[in-house]
Design an enzyme around this catalytic site. Sequence first.
Site, short mmCIF file in Angstrom:
data_model
loop_
_atom_site.label_atom_id
_atom_site.label_comp_id
_atom_site.label_asym_id
_atom_site.label_seq_id
_atom_site.Cartn_x
_atom_site.Cartn_y
_atom_site.Cartn_z
N ASP A 413 0.85 -1.19 0.00
CA ASP A 413 0.00 0.00 0.00
C ASP A 413 0.89 1.24 0.00
O ASP A 413 2.11 1.15 0.16
CB ASP A 413 -0.88 -0.06 1.27
CG ASP A 413 -1.92 1.05 1.30
OD1 ASP A 413 -2.29 1.55 0.23
OD2 ASP A 413 -2.34 1.42 2.42
N GLU A 416 2.53 4.90 -4.12
CA GLU A 416 2.48 5.78 -5.31
C GLU A 416 3.81 6.48 -5.58
O GLU A 416 4.07 6.74 -6.76
CB GLU A 416 1.36 6.82 -5.13
CG GLU A 416 -0.04 6.22 -5.22
CD GLU A 416 -0.41 5.31 -4.04
OE1 GLU A 416 0.08 5.60 -2.93
OE2 GLU A 416 -1.14 4.35 -4.23
N ASP A 489 -9.14 3.78 -2.00
CA ASP A 489 -10.01 4.25 -0.90
C ASP A 489 -11.32 4.83 -1.41
O ASP A 489 -11.51 6.04 -1.48
CB ASP A 489 -9.27 5.27 -0.05
CG ASP A 489 -8.05 4.67 0.63
OD1 ASP A 489 -7.94 3.43 0.65
OD2 ASP A 489 -7.22 5.44 1.13
C1 GLC Z 1 -4.64 3.25 2.89
C2 GLC Z 1 -5.14 2.05 2.09
C3 GLC Z 1 -6.17 1.30 2.90
C4 GLC Z 1 -5.55 0.88 4.23
C5 GLC Z 1 -5.04 2.10 4.98
C6 GLC Z 1 -4.31 1.73 6.26
O1 GLC Z 1 -5.64 4.18 3.05
O2 GLC Z 1 -5.63 2.43 0.84
O3 GLC Z 1 -6.61 0.19 2.17
O4 GLC Z 1 -6.49 0.22 4.99
O5 GLC Z 1 -4.14 2.83 4.15
O6 GLC Z 1 -3.26 0.88 6.02
#
Ligand code: GLC
Length: 819
Positions: A413, A416, A489
């Site tokens: 995650d 980017e 998200d």
């Molecule tokens: C980001 C991710 C989400 C995750 C969060 C905490 O917002 O996109 O899926 O739960 O981080 O790790």
Amino acid sequence: MLNDLAAQGRQEHLPGPVQQAAQTEDHLFTFTTENGTRLLLHVLSDKILRFRYLTPDSPAAPDFSYAVPGPDEAHPLRPQAPTFLEFKEKTDHYRITTARLICIVWKDSLRTRVLDRSGNLLGGDEKGFHWHHDYDTGNDIVKMSQQVPSGVCYYGLGDKPANMNLRGQRFCNWGSDTYGYVKGSDPLYKNIPFFHVLQQRIAHGIFFDNTFKAFFDFAAERADVTSFWAEGGEMNYYFIYGPSLLEVTQEYTRLTCPPPLPPLWTLGYHQCKWSYFPASNVQAIASGLRERRIPCDAIYLDIDYMDGYRCFTWHPQHFPEPKRMVQELAADGFKTVVIIDPGIKIDPAYPVYQEGIKNDFFCRRADGPLMKGSVWPGQCNFPDYTRPEVREWWAGLFEGLIKDVGVKGVWNDMNEPAVFEKGTFPDDVRFGYDGQPTSHRKAHNIYGMQMARATNDGVARFSYPDRPFTITRSTYAGGQRYSSGWTGDNIASWDHLWLANIQCQRLSISGFSFIGSDIGGFIDTPNGELYSRWIALGAFHPFFRTHSSGDHGDQEPWSFGEPFTSLVRHFIELRYQLLPYVYTTFWQYSTQGTPMLRPLTFLDQNDPETYLRMAEFSLGDHLLVCPITQAGADGRWMYLPKGDWYYYWTDEARAGGAEVWASADLTRIPLFVKAGAVVPMQPVMQYVGEQVVEELTLHVYYKNGTAQSVHYDDGGEGYAYQEGQQTTRRFTVTGDAQALTIRQEIAGAYQPSYATYRVVLHGLPTAPQAVLADAQPVPLGEYPATETTVAAPAAVVSVGFGEVKIEFAAPVAEGLAKS
Ligand code: GLC
């Protein structure tokens, strides 16, 4: 150098007249203009032309791509060299001809045009290649502008949350952390610079392989011009001929290489939340699923499993015995997947940080200091995944999680890359870029992909002999080789259910099929109706996971009480029954680059009725789905492509080429099966491998005519399938007024656990009288009705059958049928 006076004010440069043209290598033609611009035109195959332009001042950079694997890298589906190639000089142009395409390069301007062999114009330059110099960065901004004939449609481009047809819109590729994005937000997380052009019912694709911030204007600024440009690098694009949209995706996916098969369990249902902790809570969720008989294969640990959000650690109080917990979950059929972000906490006492510092593995600013930014752990440094030695180190870090603790998958995650200060890294940050040092401007869009690549290498290494599973938020073209993904998200709203449908289709046709959305929405809480409708759609998405941000309330399959718990169970069960079909569809993706989700237009591009509709899609060859995305609806109008279809729930036959009303209360999703289909289904089970499949059900849908289906099987785990332990079963269904026959051709050495098929016959025009399997009579029985489906005649036959023939009771005589 300026040869276009009108352009002088904008400092815009054009190539000018061609001075020299030559075939410089086997399949490579080089055109040099008077001002020193070069076009290297590479004929990759009969269908793929690569246009690489070099400006006069730019020395040719090494020819390197993260998207298209180089000659030394494994790539089972590399494009085949052209079977025919001819180069001719004419009075005002050069002409390159392959078995499928004709490419014209105009002498006066270096502009190009591509036609098919019947002379249909597929694409033509407007201004064509041009560029201007950017004083601030020293880069050339490289641009391409092409003509837009009337009626053209554009598709693809990754995760854009916009109407399916991109015409009239402008987009940017610059992966961004876009919490709570909405329809029209741009850019989002993924960077896939590939799009389809459908013109006069003929399709081609353009893949602009440039990792700098890039823009795509689909006749938005000027109605007759489509252009794309990047803030650096080369104008380097591939023209990919179809002529069908489906073939364009296949060719592109083969060029950038599809993924190997994932373990079968990853196609089951996944349960996730930010965050399940402590361990007792994870266990409670797992038992909650099993107690309620809701099938599930994977359970996720979000950032709170870590000690202070330090990657590769466990929280000592919340997860004191991770190995034991993971083992206990595994004993109950759950695979544990954990999140790993790129930010490494700046903490001198933390071994991963120490190693990164000692080996100088973290990204640095232009003037030398380390790149520092805040993410969940606070101030962090960030590995430079564009250096092979850093990827190697990163892969090695997974030994503890995977080999020692038994974690089965890793979720990448914030790659980017995202930082809290200003969204992402500053432009000056330096990257190794596999031997061609560069700045963040060039490396940004591939950061997530290279992180997922390193992660997947590690997971694969330590999972062996099992297959790896990785999921990523950001990626670049070709990233499908390393990872699955989700759409980020989103929000618990009906609009977002609509978006999830469009985004997953769009990613699938952009070469990235292993995709799903956060079911129910990440932000906010859905009600039971929205959640059930979303689960129903998710059951037809390759990646099938509920995820939510915990601070908005619970989002487990039972969180909304009855009737929703039962509805959710029902759709998850349907997904488990469909696993042989879903896995076969993945195999088609993996071996042929065929998108798993296919938008309506891709099913019949000769039917303009399909062009502006976007809710309907197929999963694989035979299932047409159209989600309900409105509260309170008990059905919807939808378009059926030409041909004959059956409503899955009632077996009612419907003729395509028309809008139909699909009645769908909460127990149904509009779902049609193509006439002639053979859909393999297995018994419901609580997780993949829970039961040995002793009998596979083949749902056969009558067709007056002939149709083909395939079922692929290899057991769903390990690598033996690459050594021949796999089986493809090809079915040919032929029906007429007297009988229906199903012929089977089996290839491959894999011996399945099931010895019999239950052949269930749907849509027969009249009652069956006899069933013969390889000329031997077989008893005719009934496949019982369920709460949501109707009864149908059925017969049990051996999996090795060559031909099953169903004879009908009263042959319908020609004359009688008419009277
Ligand atoms: C980001 C991710 C989400 C995750 C969060 C905490 O917002 O996109 O899926 O739960 O981080 O790790």
